[in-house]
Design a protein around this motif. Structure first.
Motif, PDB file in Angstrom:
ATOM      1  N   HIS A 269       0.691  -1.305  -0.178  1.00 14.26           N
ATOM      2  CA  HIS A 269      -0.009   0.085  -0.140  1.00 14.26           C
ATOM      3  C   HIS A 269       0.896   1.305   0.041  1.00 14.26           C
ATOM      4  O   HIS A 269       1.741   1.379   0.758  1.00 14.26           O
ATOM      5  N   ASP A 270       0.366   2.277  -0.750  1.00 13.70           N
ATOM      6  CA  ASP A 270       1.134   3.580  -0.867  1.00 13.70           C
ATOM      7  C   ASP A 270       0.997   4.179   0.609  1.00 13.70           C
ATOM      8  O   ASP A 270      -0.094   4.224   1.185  1.00 13.70           O
TER       9      ASP A 270
ATOM     10  N   PRO B 278      -1.980   7.527   0.137  1.00 17.33           N
ATOM     11  CA  PRO B 278      -3.021   6.978  -0.871  1.00 17.33           C
ATOM     12  C   PRO B 278      -3.720   8.144  -1.661  1.00 17.33           C
ATOM     13  O   PRO B 278      -4.320   8.951  -0.728  1.00 17.33           O
ATOM     14  N   GLN B 279      -3.819   8.207  -2.752  1.00 16.20           N
ATOM     15  CA  GLN B 279      -4.640   9.221  -3.580  1.00 16.20           C
ATOM     16  C   GLN B 279      -5.808   8.684  -4.121  1.00 16.20           C
ATOM     17  O   GLN B 279      -6.624   9.119  -4.889  1.00 16.20           O
ATOM     18  N   ALA B 280      -6.525   7.488  -3.706  1.00 18.01           N
ATOM     19  CA  ALA B 280      -7.499   6.862  -4.092  1.00 18.01           C
ATOM     20  C   ALA B 280      -8.055   5.589  -2.916  1.00 18.01           C
ATOM     21  O   ALA B 280      -6.934   5.529  -1.975  1.00 18.01           O
TER      22      ALA B 280
ATOM     23  N   HIS C  96      -4.771   2.231  -3.233  1.00 23.00           N
ATOM     24  CA  HIS C  96      -3.775   2.616  -3.988  1.00 23.00           C
ATOM     25  C   HIS C  96      -2.339   1.956  -3.486  1.00 23.00           C
ATOM     26  O   HIS C  96      -2.051   1.930  -2.350  1.00 23.00           O
TER      27      HIS C  96
ATOM     28  N   TYR D 235      -9.858  -0.223 -12.574  1.00 18.80           N
ATOM     29  CA  TYR D 235      -8.508   0.562 -11.669  1.00 18.80           C
ATOM     30  C   TYR D 235      -7.926   1.262 -12.631  1.00 18.80           C
ATOM     31  O   TYR D 235      -8.063   1.303 -13.868  1.00 18.80           O
TER      32      TYR D 235
ATOM     33  N   HIS E 100       1.775   2.090 -10.262  1.00 20.74           N
ATOM     34  CA  HIS E 100       0.693   2.463  -9.213  1.00 20.74           C
ATOM     35  C   HIS E 100      -0.483   1.547  -9.870  1.00 20.74           C
ATOM     36  O   HIS E 100      -0.957   1.634 -10.919  1.00 20.74           O
TER      37      HIS E 100
ATOM     38  N   MET F 110      -4.287   1.800  -8.731  1.00 19.03           N
ATOM     39  CA  MET F 110      -5.260   2.767  -7.775  1.00 19.03           C
ATOM     40  C   MET F 110      -6.804   2.505  -8.152  1.00 19.03           C
ATOM     41  O   MET F 110      -7.231   2.067  -9.368  1.00 19.03           O
TER      42      MET F 110
ATOM     43  N   LEU G  84     -12.166   7.182 -11.391  1.00 18.66           N
ATOM     44  CA  LEU G  84     -10.961   8.247 -11.282  1.00 18.66           C
ATOM     45  C   LEU G  84     -11.174   9.126 -12.670  1.00 18.66           C
ATOM     46  O   LEU G  84     -11.611   8.820 -13.812  1.00 18.66           O
TER      47      LEU G  84
END
Ligand code: 5GP
Length: 111
Positions: free
Chosen positions: A27-28, A31-33, A36, A79, A99, A101, A106
């Motif tokens: 996982h980032d 997270p931008q979503a 992510h 995604y 990435h 996401m 989006l």
């Protein structure tokens, strides 16, 4: 050494969702979503620009793993995959990463 190399080496923690002998997905941290995740090769390839003929099998493996990881993450409605390359591409960590996401619609195009 990049932060992703430290994750590969177990020097800093990450929420790992998948790993095998060639790659690692986690996982980032920002997270931008709703979902992510970052998929990286264990091999320290700097960016897409550094890929060579020797990396053809590795590249194919990474790409093939994307839908499998997306399925593991429950991304049944689709995604976004992104590979930022270099300065104008917005790359900030110089270890190749994809990435993955999703979890909400989006927008396109990106900024
Ligand atoms: P880039 O901007 O290079 O395409 O993406 C780098 C990504 O790595 C960013 O989304 C950023 O949030 C993420 N990132 C940076 N440092 C860490 C870290 O220490 N742990 C995790 N899990 N993600 C990180």
């Amino acid at each position: 050494m990049t932060v992703f190399q430290k994750i590969i080496d177990g020097e800093i923690p990450a929420r790992i969702v998948y790993e095998d002998e060639h790659c690692l997905a986690f996982h980032d941290v920002s997270p931008q979503a709703p979902v992510h995740v970052l998929l990286i090769p264990r091999k320290p390839v700097v960016s897409l620009d550094e890929l060579t003929e020797q990396d053809t099998q590795l590249s194919g493996h990474l790409l093939t793993m994307v839908p499998r990881i997306a399925e593991m993450l429950g991304l049944t409605d689709g995604y976004r995959t992104v590979i930022n390359t270099g300065g104008h591409g917005g790359q900030t960590v110089f270890h190749l990463h994809i990435h993955i996401m999703g979890g909400r619609p989006l927008a396109w195009p990106p900024g």
